[in-house]
Each structure stands twice: as structure tokens, then as C-alpha cells.
Design an enzyme around this catalytic site. Structure first.
Site, PDB file in Angstrom:
ATOM      1  N   ARG A 121       0.813  -1.235   0.000  1.00 41.66           N
ATOM      2  CA  ARG A 121       0.000   0.000   0.000  1.00 41.66           C
ATOM      3  C   ARG A 121       0.836   1.271   0.000  1.00 41.66           C
ATOM      4  O   ARG A 121       0.353   2.333   0.415  1.00 41.66           O
ATOM      5  CB  ARG A 121      -0.992   0.023   1.161  1.00 41.66           C
ATOM      6  CG  ARG A 121      -1.991  -1.124   1.118  1.00 41.66           C
ATOM      7  CD  ARG A 121      -3.221  -0.851   1.954  1.00 41.66           C
ATOM      8  NE  ARG A 121      -4.039  -2.054   2.009  1.00 41.66           N
ATOM      9  CZ  ARG A 121      -3.933  -2.983   2.963  1.00 41.66           C
ATOM     10  NH1 ARG A 121      -3.080  -2.832   3.947  1.00 41.66           N
ATOM     11  NH2 ARG A 121      -4.709  -4.041   2.934  1.00 41.66           N
ATOM     12  N   LYS A 143       3.205  10.964 -12.068  1.00 43.50           N
ATOM     13  CA  LYS A 143       2.347  10.012 -12.771  1.00 43.50           C
ATOM     14  C   LYS A 143       3.061   8.686 -12.908  1.00 43.50           C
ATOM     15  O   LYS A 143       4.207   8.631 -13.364  1.00 43.50           O
ATOM     16  CB  LYS A 143       2.015  10.528 -14.168  1.00 43.50           C
ATOM     17  CG  LYS A 143       0.957  11.593 -14.190  1.00 43.50           C
ATOM     18  CD  LYS A 143       0.571  11.865 -15.636  1.00 43.50           C
ATOM     19  CE  LYS A 143      -0.505  12.901 -15.754  1.00 43.50           C
ATOM     20  NZ  LYS A 143      -0.907  13.078 -17.174  1.00 43.50           N
TER      21      LYS A 143
END
Lengths: 364, 364
Positions: A121, A143
Site C-alpha cells: 500500500r 504520474k
């Protein structure tokens, strides 16, 4: 001769990070202050590993450094290859305190960043981009992602690096086609936001193609500055950041049509920017000679000025319809109000778009 | 008889969201205010779809609602199944303004949340959890993810929903084994932080096993409140949030050993909490009769009080070593200072741990 060196900060509050640009950085610059834990996993590919992996390892003194070598190419920017990173991390028992390092071009950077965003995570990562495109593009913006058979970069995350280290020497081993592809994004920064930089590029494009180190360092620095300004204004791409997509809606369609990896991203964006300039003329935004000026600069940078032969207007329309720049089904495009000033619009006349597509498409 | 209804807000600044708990909500409650765009993609599984999909669709009046039905089971919590969600989104041309809806248990919730976190680099999602476990656990916390062959939930993201809708009626179709599994997490909240709730549970556990709606709604509400408090204090799991992992380090080892899906998560956590209580006794933190009190409550909830036969102490040690709760290689465990007060420690005596493991492991 003194070493050329620039440094800038991408200003994103508590996720701000430095970009260090210089010659001879790989193997000498100490990146360990950017590693919180004791473990480092360098992700690279089979082309870059023999050239720079050893030097990259030595940037992390005092750390436990593992590495994973991926196959090279946009066609491997998929889940299967991404999973090789997770396999390596789990096999070597990297905990959630590990730091990933992307050593390579945009594909390695996007995949490593995405792996970092979702391993346990989310873990930190550092970028060492070794291609001009990745140095001026994916260094800034956070990105990350992979491709899906139905679209490019459809699966990913926004995840900011801890630091970016750019060694201009790494460009000396780059194929010239990839230097040109990187120049497409450099030219883009001039076109969207910086008339003065555009003028400098028209003077310096031959030096850039010839890989003169001073010119390259300057172009990388100014490109990163420009992108950092835009991203700081709009981190999650709700507004102005969309101008960074100049040429990309056409370009992504070209890349998908050609098959991932057959056209380089920058090549597709180069042709896409000429198409965007053409549509800007038809929309009455810029004069026809400005289109010519763009086309000439793209050509001097060694880039294609038109889409691949065989790609039709319908191919564009179909492929652009799933592009993620669309909102609620309307086609959003970046056009040029002048050279050095881009705008985002969903109001382009569909007939003008058809004319642009038809004029550029050569079916045989 | 008036309908039982509770509502609470998970307080996370600009990512705060409501949890609405009640009877007969599915099919009557209007969730469209939580959908920003026009598209909705409901993700569910083949067990839940025939029971509740139609009702869920009617919670989104005025929206374009598509759905994708996944195979049911923890063993499908993998990339291949996740990709079915991306396939459906891209085939139906869902843009970055789409909203995903998770209709089902924890697996559907985790996968849908993770798909939402990375589809086009992040879209919103809504949860409609239909199992007790997912109602009291994954409703709060924003944890999403999938499994990797080498570890559970190793790939994922933190991604908060826009809203959570809990219909207690959906528990009437749940197998009793799954009701018990959900009660493991409910009991956990009492054990870690709420002595008074623990007392209420000891009085009400038979009503809960018998699925009395008032008792269930109260247990869900208080569990969500407890978790919301802990998560609000520590969204990214740096500190106190780790107490929510009581029983989970042992539990994850059990699940991995048994093979995903053979033991329910809550069953493994139930046995894991008894083991954690046992170790707490050996560490001199709680009296032996408190262990017995925990064991009795776990048993009354219909949960196993020990790991599967055939699982040895070495299996535990190997499997716990890759658990993501470890920092820099040290084993971190949640233990009980008293019933209603858990702490996180990496200082448990390895000999005591061995004794706990040996006393619980039955090799045949």
C-alpha cells in the site's frame, strides 16, 4: 572545465522533492540521505543494467541494495512485468520501509513508481531517469502506471518520488531516435508556455541533436522547471496541467494504432503536436506560418511530422474516444492560442477536426 | 416497529465520509448525491448479484449504471480477477469521472477499492458491504488491495470511499460461518479499546449469533465508531492504528498456511486473538483467567480457538517473517495489557512466543 550542474525543487508541500541535474553524477552522488530504511531495490532493464546498474548501486553507500532487471520496451509495460518487481521484493523480504529506485527510461520509471505506490500500500521511490524523455517528462508530475490492451496508462497512481537524479552523461549511450523523442517533450514546453525558451530551442536544436552537454543540461533544467511550475499549480490534473498534453491525444492514438513500442512516445507526440497546430490554424487561433514554424522545428529535431501511413481518420476518432483526457464523453484537446500559449478546449469544431485528420492521414 | 438506523462520519478532513447503517436500505436509499459524474460501475460477485444487484442499481436514480460480476472467493482476490473490472470499465468506456461501487464482502470491497484507486490513476468509489466482516472492518480505513502468491494484501493502496451504505437485512442471507467470522472483528474492538463494549458483547453474543437485527445494528455501529476513532487518529497506520491488527499477525499466517479461502479471515483472526491473549499471559500482561474469558467469548461466537491441525511453530515463524507489520526485520505484535487495552510491541520474548506457538500447534 567545471562540471555543469543544476538543481531545482518541485514544490508540492510535504511531498516536495529535489531534481539534481549534472554530469558524472551516477556512481558519485550519494542518494542514501533519501532512503529512510535500510533496504533499496533498484529496478532497471536489460539494456540499462550492463551500462549503469553498478554505478547506481554505489549511489547508496551503507544500504542493502537488491536489483531486478526487467525486459526492455513499452510492450512490457504490463501487469506481468510489473509483477516481476513484486516477486523480487517479496522474495528478498523487503518490508514496507524499503525504497524503490527506477533506473532507466519512462517505462521503468512508470512501472517502478506504480509498484512503489502499491507495494504494501505504498513505499517511497527515487528516480534515476536515463533517457532524455524520462528526464524532462516523468521526472516531474508523479504520474505512474501501466498499459491495458484497451488503452495506454489506464492503470496507475499519482506517487511522488523522494528525489530525482539526472546524469547527462547517460544520454551519450542513447540511440539518436530516442534523443529526438525526448526533444519532442522539450519543444512542447516551449510551445505551451515559454516563448523565450522556444526561441532558444530554435537556435539550439542542432546542438541538442548533436548532444552537446551544456545545451542538454540547459534544456533539461528549463523543461523540468516549466513542468514543475505547471504541476505545482495543479497536482492532480484538474485544470492547467492538462496543457502538458499538447499533442498527446493524437499521439496516444498513434501509439495505440502502431502497436505499443513501434512508435516511440515522443515521436507520436511530435506528429501529434503538428496536428494540434494544424487544428489551431483551422480554428482561427494561429496563423498558417506558425504551423510551418512548428513543423520545421519538429523536423529539425528528427521527429516525424505526420502519423503512420495506413492510419485513417476513423482510427483516430475511435482511439481518441477512450482517451482518459475526455470528460463525460466530450473530446478535450490542447490547442495553441499562440506559440508559447496553449489552452484546453472541448469546443473544437468537429468539421475542423475531420479536416485536420483527413489532411494528415495517408492510407497508403 | 420503527426501522433501526444509525449514521456516523469517518473524520478524515477533506476525505471524510458517512457510514449509513439501517434496515431495508438497499433499493430505497438514494446514493446518487455521492456520484459526481453520470457513470456508475457496480462491482459484485456471482453469489451476491442474484440477491442484491437489482436493488443496488435502484440506489442510483438518474445515473448510467453498468455492472461486472466477479467469481466469489478469496482465491480470486488476484490480478487476473481485478483485471475483469478494468476490462469492463474500458469496454463500457467509463471515463475518469466514473464512480465504482463495491457490492459484496471484503474481497469485493478490497478489489473494487483498489481498482478505483488505480483506474485512470484514481476514481471515486462507494461501498455497500453485505457481510458482517466487511461492514465492521473494511467500511472504515480505506485499505484496498489484492493478494500475491507470497503474501496477503501485498499489493494495494489507501483509498477512501465517498460513502458506505450498510443494510443489516443483507446479513439474513449470510452463511452462519461468515456471521461468526464477522464477530471476530467485532470482539476485537472490545478487546483493544472498549471494556464497556466488551461487557455488552459478553451479554449479547448469543443474540448476535442468532442475528437479532437490533443487536447487529448496535454492534456494527459501535465497531465502526471504534475503528473510525482509531483511523482518524492515524490514517496511514504509523502508530496507534496498528492495534487494529490484534490477532492478525497469527491470523495471516494461518490463512496463508491453510491456503487462501479455506479458513475465513475472521476465523483465523479469532484463533489469532486467542494466541495473542495467550502470549499476553506469558508476557505477564494479563492474568490466566482473562485468557480463558477471551477463549470462551471466541468460542461462543462460533469461532475456532486454535490454528489448523498440522500447522507447526516453524510454519508460523516463517510466515510471520514476511508479514508487512514488521519493521526492519523485527516481529511486531499486538498484545493485551488488559481486556480493553491493546498495545503494539516488538519486544515480546522469543521464548514466550515459542511457548505460545508450541502450546497451540497440533501436528496431527
Amino acid at each position: 572545465m567545471s562540471k555543469i550542474r543544476h538543481e531545482l525543487t518541485v514544490d508540492l508541500g510535504d511531498r516536495s522533492y529535489p531534481i539534481i541535474i549534472g554530469q558524472g553524477m551516477l556512481g558519485s552522488y550519494d542518494l542514501s540521505p533519501y532512503v529512510a530504511g535500510s533496504q533499496v531495490m533498484i529496478v532497471t532493464n536489460e539494456t540499462v543494467a550492463p551500462l549503469y546498474l553498478e554505478q547506481a548501486v554505489s549511489c547508496f553507500p551503507g544500504k542493502t541494495v537488491d536489483s531486478v532487471v526487467l525486459p526492455d520496451g513499452e510492450r512490457y509495460k504490463d501487469w506481468e512485468t510489473l509483477n516481476l518487481i513484486f516477486d523480487a521484493l517479496l522474495e528478498k523480504r523487503h518490508t514496507r520501509k524499503t525504497t524503490l529506485v527506477a533506473l532507466g527510461g519512462g517505462v521503468v520509471g512508470d512501472m517502478t513508481g506504480f509498484a512503489a505506490s502499491c507495494y504494501q500500500r505504498g513505499v517511497p521511490f527515487i528516480q534515476i531517469p536515463t533517457t532524455l524523455l524520462s528526464q524532462v517528462d516523468s521526472s516531474v508530475g508523479g504520474k505512474t502506471g501501466i498499459n491495458h490492451p484497451l488503452g495506454k496508462n489506464m492503470i496507475g497512481a499519482f506517487h511522488q518520488p523522494e528525489a530525482v537524479l539526472i546524469d547527462t552523461d547517460s544520454l551519450l549511450t542513447l540511440p539518436s531516435r530516442e534523443v529526438s523523442a525526448g526533444l519532442a517533450e522539450v519543444i512542447k514546453y516551449g510551445l505551451i508556455r515559454d516563448t523565450e525558451f522556444l526561441g532558444w530551442l530554435e537556435e539550439s536544436v542542432d546542438d541538442l541533436v548533436a548532444r552537446k552537454p551544456g545545451a542538454l543540461a540547459e534544456a533539461i533544467f528549463r523543461s523540468c522547471l516549466c513542468k514543475a511550475e505547471v504541476v505545482a499549480l495543479d497536482e492532480r490534473e484538474g485544470g492547467i496541467r492538462a496543457i502538458l498534453n499538447l499533442g498527446h491525444t493524437f499521439g496516444h492514438a498513434i501509439e495505440t494504432f502502431a502497436g505499443y513500442g513501434n512508435w516511440l512516445h515522443g515521436e507520436a507526440v511530435g506528429a501529434g503536436m503538428v496536428m494540434a497546430a494544424d487544428l489551431s490554424v483551422r480554428e482561427g487561433m494561429i496563423a498558417a506560418e506558425k504551423l510551418q514554424q512548428v513543423r520545421v522545428l519538429i523536423g529539425r529535431a528528427g521527429l516525424p511530422e505526420a502519423p503512420p501511413i495506413g492510419m485513417g481518420a476513423d482510427d483516430f476518432l475511435n482511439l481518441m474516444a477512450v482517451d482518459k483526457k475526455n470528460v463525460d464523453g466530450r473530446l478535450r484537446l490542447v490547442l495553441l492560442k499562440s506559440l508559447g500559449n496553449a489552452i484546453v478546449t472541448d469546443k473544437a469544431d468537429p468539421e475542423n477536426l475531420d479536416k485536420t485528420l483527413t489532411s494528415f492521414c495517408r492510407l497508403q
